[in-house]
Design an enzyme around this catalytic site. Structure first.
Site, PDB file in Angstrom:
ATOM      1  N   TYR A 107       7.546  -9.753   6.669  1.00  0.00           N
ATOM      2  CA  TYR A 107       7.515  -8.317   6.911  1.00  0.00           C
ATOM      3  C   TYR A 107       8.123  -8.008   8.274  1.00  0.00           C
ATOM      4  CZ  TYR A 107       4.004  -7.535   3.177  1.00  0.00           C
ATOM      5  OH  TYR A 107       3.332  -7.448   1.974  1.00  0.00           O
ATOM      6  N   ASP A 136       0.827  -1.201   0.000  1.00  0.00           N
ATOM      7  CA  ASP A 136       0.000   0.000   0.000  1.00  0.00           C
ATOM      8  C   ASP A 136       0.867   1.258   0.000  1.00  0.00           C
ATOM      9  OD1 ASP A 136      -2.332  -1.492   0.061  1.00  0.00           O
ATOM     10  OD2 ASP A 136      -2.456  -1.466   2.253  1.00  0.00           O
TER      11      ASP A 136
END
Length: 266
Positions: free
Chosen positions: A113, A54
């Protein structure tokens, strides 16, 4: 057709996410526009990516792949040319030829992540758009106690946008989750998470929930109870994107992809 993989690093603060957009600057658009100049005989080169990030989310090593009509004999020259033509904030770190059937997204077996936190009473100008500032006291031991309850295959409907999970399967398998403290900047904490897939905002909501637990905001709520309720409103806040970094894509059937990371993370 020859198939090539790239390892891409980018500063998410400079882009409106990975995916190409009509009016906003994206990482994919920046690289594909560079390809139009370099590969004039194949101007419609399309990048397939391991995970679409994003707006504001960074990458230490995103894997993407593309196919060309003709072989590219000099990958070093390709990297240098791409880096000269892409927008500031995105860099191609490595490139390699991969088997024709390799697909950056569908061949990926897990993604990793980190969410970076700056834990200090006072903020740091050098951590702006790089870490989420945590100024209230946190019980890290309490967070560590809750982490095992997130591991394994679970329904993470509580940890994603409600509209993103509506009518969709929300089961994912978290393979590992840990808290790391920076050896040189002790105020920096990183929560590292690896899973076979992630729902929209899942990492940011998971870390936000763990922080709420660590701050003692909930006495009668735990990770187990939040998972069982399958209700987004029962979990914590969605942390901002600038603390999130895509670290690595893993490919069980393509171990050679690891070499794209080996020189980056020795």
């Amino acid at each position: 057709m020859p198939n090539y993989a790239l390892c891409v690093e980018y500063d998410g603060a400079r882009f409106h996410g990975w995916q190409r957009q009509k009016t906003s600057k994206s990482v994919q658009g920046s690289i594909e526009n560079a390809f139009k100049t370099i590969l004039r005989t194949n101007p419609h080169t399309h990048l397939t990516v391991a995970g679409r990030t994003d707006t504001g989310v960074h990458s230490l090593g995103m894997i993407c792949n593309f196919k060309t009509e003709n072989p590219l004999p000099n990958l070093h020259k390709l990297i240098v040319s791409l880096n000269a033509l892409t927008d500031e904030g995105v860099v191609i770190r490595r490139a390699m030829e991969v088997p024709p059937e390799f697909h950056a997204r569908f061949s990926c077996t897990s993604r990793e992540y980190i969410y970076q936190l700056y834990y200090s009473k006072y903020q740091s100008v050098l951590q702006e758009n790089r870490s989420f500032w945590v100024k209230h006291r946190v019980d890290w031991d309490k967070i560590a106690e809750e982490i095992p309850n997130l591991l394994g295959e679970r329904d993470f409907r509580s940890f994603t946008k409600a509209r993103s999970s509506k009518g969709r399967r929300a089961v994912r398998r978290i393979q590992s989750l840990s808290i790391e403290r920076d050896a040189f900047i002790p105020e920096i904490y990183r929560i590292r998470i690896r899973a076979n897939g992630f729902m929209h905002n899942m990492v940011r909501i998971t870390v936000g929930t763990l922080l709420d637990i660590g701050k003692g905001r909930w006495e009668s709520r735990s990770i187990e109870s939040i998972l069982e309720e399958a209700d987004r409103t029962r979990a914590g806040v969605t942390l901002p994107p600038y603390g999130l970094y895509f670290v690595q894509a893993h490919y069980q059937e393509y171990p050679e992809i690891q070499s794209l990371y080996d020189t980056l993370y020795p």
